[in-house]
Design an enzyme around this catalytic site. Structure first.
Site, mmCIF file in Angstrom:
data_model
loop_
_atom_site.group_PDB
_atom_site.id
_atom_site.type_symbol
_atom_site.label_atom_id
_atom_site.label_comp_id
_atom_site.label_asym_id
_atom_site.label_seq_id
_atom_site.Cartn_x
_atom_site.Cartn_y
_atom_site.Cartn_z
ATOM 1 C CD GLU A 34 34.995 58.443 52.674
ATOM 2 O OE1 GLU A 34 34.172 57.535 52.437
ATOM 3 O OE2 GLU A 34 35.339 59.283 51.817
ATOM 4 C CD GLU A 82 41.138 55.625 48.063
ATOM 5 O OE1 GLU A 82 40.551 55.893 47.010
ATOM 6 O OE2 GLU A 82 40.548 55.393 49.119
ATOM 7 C CG ASN A 110 34.102 53.613 47.681
ATOM 8 O OD1 ASN A 110 33.012 53.186 48.081
ATOM 9 N ND2 ASN A 110 34.967 54.225 48.476
ATOM 10 C CG HIS A 149 37.646 54.341 52.074
ATOM 11 N ND1 HIS A 149 37.395 55.597 52.587
ATOM 12 C CD2 HIS A 149 37.740 54.496 50.734
ATOM 13 C CE1 HIS A 149 37.337 56.464 51.583
ATOM 14 N NE2 HIS A 149 37.542 55.828 50.450
ATOM 15 N N GLY A 169 37.599 63.307 47.624
ATOM 16 C CA GLY A 169 36.377 64.105 47.646
ATOM 17 C C GLY A 169 36.638 65.609 47.675
ATOM 18 C CB SER A 182 39.941 64.295 43.165
ATOM 19 O OG SER A 182 39.388 64.737 44.403
ATOM 20 C CE LYS A 206 34.172 57.729 48.737
ATOM 21 N NZ LYS A 206 34.995 58.860 49.133
#
Ligand code: PGA
Length: 251
Positions: free
Chosen positions: A97, A167, A9, A95, A173, A213, A11
């Site tokens: 985010e 996730e 991904n 996701h 991240g 990660s 992003k």
């Protein structure tokens, strides 16, 4: 047997020029890696050009988001019809985010899953708890709700086509990956939920990726767990050589 699926991904990284350079390199690096499905998810602007470079490479293309409608007055949005036309086989839905920064809800995720499936695009449905939720012991209740609402009204056949990505938000991240044991605990819980709600046969087909990660040096430990069927990789997928090492975790 579930074929492992490893997706990168990107992003909001890479211009079209950078995306083409990456793809040219990546497809060469992974051309002899078998037995794992390879997916890259560039930003919208690069999807079409990248799709041309993926023809006959066995690497699949994913979008990072999409609108639930086929077309309409939705300024700034991209529809499943558009993604299908340019060769997207996958789309990442919900996701963390998007949930945290753009207000996406489980109900919205549910509508997008239905829309993607209607157009034969395989959704990668993201679920996972925040650090505060984990510390309060709410992980499993949250997973329950995300699965229940996200998969509401889908037929068993439809659910069997979905990829689920677990996730944990605290691992995304942050460099703080879940241990293989922590991840497996939740993956096993998800598998159990699927068994209870859809039956063993369907539950055994569904691939559950871990994300947060993932790097070349922790992928093998995660993949060794029985209910971890792949990875959704952010930061470490941005470098072609790094991501090729993750995809080739068995080498
Ligand atoms: P990360 O991101 O690998 O950079 O933690 C994972 C993701 O957001 O899918």
């Amino acid at each position: 047997m579930r074929t492992p699926i490893i997706a990168g991904n990107w992003k909001m990284f890479k211009t079209v020029t950078e995306a083409l350079e990456y793809t040219t390199r990546f497809r060469e690096l992974v051309k002899n890696i078998q037995g794992v499905e390879k997916v890259i998810a560039p930003p919208f602007t690069a999807l079409h050009m990248v799709s041309q470079l993926l023809i006959e490479t066995g690497i699949s293309l994913a979008a990072q988001n999409m609108n639930e409608f086929d077309n309409g007055a939705y300024t700034g949005e991209i529809s499943p019809v558009m993604l299908k036309e340019i060769g997207c086989q996958y789309v990442i839905i919900g996701h963390s985010e998007r949930r945290a920064l753009y207000g996406e809800t489980d109900e919205g995720v549910n509508r997008k899953l239905k829309a993607a499936l209607k157009h034969q695009i395989t959704p990668i449905m993201c679920i996972g708890e925040s650090l505060a939720q984990r510390e309060k012991g709410e992980t499993f209740t949250l997973i329950d709700t995300q699965l229940k609402k996200g998969l509401a009204d889908l037929t068993k056949e439809q659910v069997s086509k979905i990829v689920i990505a677990y996730e944990p938000v605290w691992a995304i991240g942050t460099g703080r990956t879940a241990t293989p044991e922590q991840a497996e605990e939740v993956h096993a819980y998800i598998r159990q939920w699927l068994k209870a709600n859809l039956g063993n046969e369907i539950a055994d087909l569904i691939r559950i990726q871990y994300g947060g990660s993932v790097k070349p040096d922790n992928i093998a430990g995660l993949m060794a767990k029985p209910n971890i069927d792949g990875a959704l990789v952010g930061g470490a997928s941005l470098d072609a050589a790094n991501f090729a090492r993750i995809v080739g975790f068995r080498q």
